[in-house]
Design a protein around this motif. Structure first.
Motif, PDB file in Angstrom:
ATOM      1  N   VAL A  11       0.819  -1.341   0.066  1.00 41.88           N
ATOM      2  CA  VAL A  11       0.305   0.161  -0.033  1.00 41.88           C
ATOM      3  C   VAL A  11       0.745   1.101   0.360  1.00 41.88           C
ATOM      4  N   PRO A  12       0.327   2.079  -0.393  1.00 40.15           N
ATOM      5  CA  PRO A  12       1.713   3.676  -0.670  1.00 40.15           C
ATOM      6  C   PRO A  12       2.073   3.660   0.690  1.00 40.15           C
ATOM      7  N   ALA A  13       2.725   4.545   1.459  1.00 35.16           N
ATOM      8  CA  ALA A  13       3.336   4.439   2.607  1.00 35.16           C
ATOM      9  C   ALA A  13       2.478   5.797   3.003  1.00 35.16           C
ATOM     10  N   ARG A  14       1.745   6.462   2.403  1.00 38.87           N
ATOM     11  CA  ARG A  14       1.353   7.717   3.589  1.00 38.87           C
ATOM     12  C   ARG A  14      -0.393   7.445   3.909  1.00 38.87           C
ATOM     13  N   ALA A  15      -0.581   5.883   3.956  1.00 40.42           N
ATOM     14  CA  ALA A  15      -2.469   6.023   3.445  1.00 40.42           C
ATOM     15  C   ALA A  15      -2.812   5.381   4.990  1.00 40.42           C
ATOM     16  N   ARG A  16      -3.862   5.335   4.537  1.00 40.60           N
ATOM     17  CA  ARG A  16      -4.637   5.338   6.339  1.00 40.60           C
ATOM     18  C   ARG A  16      -5.112   3.627   6.469  1.00 40.60           C
ATOM     19  N   ARG A  17      -5.548   3.593   5.301  1.00 39.15           N
ATOM     20  CA  ARG A  17      -6.256   2.045   5.120  1.00 39.15           C
ATOM     21  C   ARG A  17      -5.987   1.564   4.126  1.00 39.15           C
ATOM     22  N   CYS A  18      -5.648   0.053   4.399  1.00 44.66           N
ATOM     23  CA  CYS A  18      -5.202  -0.914   2.691  1.00 44.66           C
ATOM     24  C   CYS A  18      -6.834  -1.082   2.098  1.00 44.66           C
ATOM     25  N   ALA A  19      -5.967  -0.672   1.179  1.00 42.97           N
ATOM     26  CA  ALA A  19      -7.126  -0.931  -0.325  1.00 42.97           C
ATOM     27  C   ALA A  19      -7.546  -2.354  -0.385  1.00 42.97           C
ATOM     28  N   ALA A  20      -6.444  -3.614  -0.406  1.00 43.74           N
ATOM     29  CA  ALA A  20      -7.270  -4.839   0.207  1.00 43.74           C
ATOM     30  C   ALA A  20      -8.372  -4.958   1.048  1.00 43.74           C
ATOM     31  N   CYS A  21      -8.050  -4.690   2.205  1.00 49.14           N
ATOM     32  CA  CYS A  21      -8.518  -5.666   3.317  1.00 49.14           C
ATOM     33  C   CYS A  21      -9.814  -4.835   4.340  1.00 49.14           C
ATOM     34  N   THR A  22      -9.088  -3.052   3.735  1.00 48.92           N
ATOM     35  CA  THR A  22      -9.980  -1.954   4.599  1.00 48.92           C
ATOM     36  C   THR A  22      -8.762  -1.905   6.391  1.00 48.92           C
ATOM     37  N   ALA A  23      -8.350  -2.567   5.858  1.00 52.39           N
ATOM     38  CA  ALA A  23      -7.537  -2.309   7.686  1.00 52.39           C
ATOM     39  C   ALA A  23      -7.153  -1.216   8.194  1.00 52.39           C
ATOM     40  N   PRO A  24      -7.068  -0.391   9.407  1.00 45.81           N
ATOM     41  CA  PRO A  24      -6.653   0.725   9.178  1.00 45.81           C
ATOM     42  C   PRO A  24      -4.945   0.631   9.597  1.00 45.81           C
ATOM     43  N   LEU A  25      -3.675   1.182   9.249  1.00 39.94           N
ATOM     44  CA  LEU A  25      -2.959   1.501   8.835  1.00 39.94           C
ATOM     45  C   LEU A  25      -2.261   2.574  10.207  1.00 39.94           C
ATOM     46  N   PRO A  26      -0.937   2.099  11.312  1.00 37.38           N
ATOM     47  CA  PRO A  26      -0.778   2.708  11.783  1.00 37.38           C
ATOM     48  C   PRO A  26       0.109   4.155  10.897  1.00 37.38           C
ATOM     49  N   ALA A  27       0.202   5.194  11.797  1.00 36.37           N
ATOM     50  CA  ALA A  27       0.539   6.071  10.933  1.00 36.37           C
ATOM     51  C   ALA A  27       2.296   6.438  11.020  1.00 36.37           C
ATOM     52  N   VAL A  28       2.401   7.056   9.529  1.00 34.18           N
ATOM     53  CA  VAL A  28       3.806   6.912   9.869  1.00 34.18           C
ATOM     54  C   VAL A  28       4.724   8.298   9.747  1.00 34.18           C
ATOM     55  N   PRO A  29       5.618   7.902  10.610  1.00 31.15           N
ATOM     56  CA  PRO A  29       5.907   9.178  11.168  1.00 31.15           C
ATOM     57  C   PRO A  29       6.611  10.062   9.816  1.00 31.15           C
TER      58      PRO A  29
END
Length: 147
Positions: free
Chosen positions: A118-136
């Motif tokens: 997924v793109p590094a700055r994405a908030r959710r996964c496009a495949a499973c819609t899981a929330p992604l941890p914030a990137v510093p």
């Protein structure tokens, strides 16, 4: 009838017609050059005497005009190289200058749930819609992620 008239008068059709006529004239010039100058030079190099265009060999009762084939091959190579160097290369360079190819890939990271990229700055996964941890935020990054 109006649709046909507008089709014929469009610039692309007229340009194509002009290109075909000029191409036919250029082909005649190249064929004349090949038969008048280049084919006799090939005949001289091969040790043949007379008109190279009329050279044949016979198998059984059938004659094969290899001289005409050599003429056609030389004409084709000259036409193809002239078109490539005088038309295709300049158009490609002009196209690259006016519209440069930009194939920049956004940085990616793997989703912790499904491991899809997924793109590094994405908030959710496009495949499973899981929330992604914030990137510093990296130093010099002008785009900030809103939390």
């Amino acid at each position: 009838m109006k649709g046909f008239r507008s089709f014929i008068l469009r610039g692309n059709v007229v340009d194509l017609a002009v290109g075909i006529v000029i191409g036919a004239a250029f082909t005649a010039v190249v064929n004349g050059f090949v038969s008048a100058f280049l084919t006799p030079l090939v005949g001289l190099a091969a040790g043949a005497t007379g008109d190279m265009n009329r050279k044949t060999f016979t198998v059984g009762a059938t004659q094969f005009p290899y001289g005409a084939f050599i003429n056609a091959v030389i004409s084709f190579v000259l036409l193809a190289s002239a078109l490539y160097f005088l038309v295709v290369l300049p158009i490609n360079k002009l196209h690259e200058r006016l519209a440069p190819h930009q194939d920049v890939q956004a940085p990616k990271r793997d989703c912790p749930e499904c491991l899809s990229p997924v793109p590094a700055r994405a908030r959710r996964c496009a495949a499973c819609t899981a929330p992604l941890p914030a990137v510093p935020v990296q130093p010099g990054d002008t785009t900030r992620r809103i939390e």
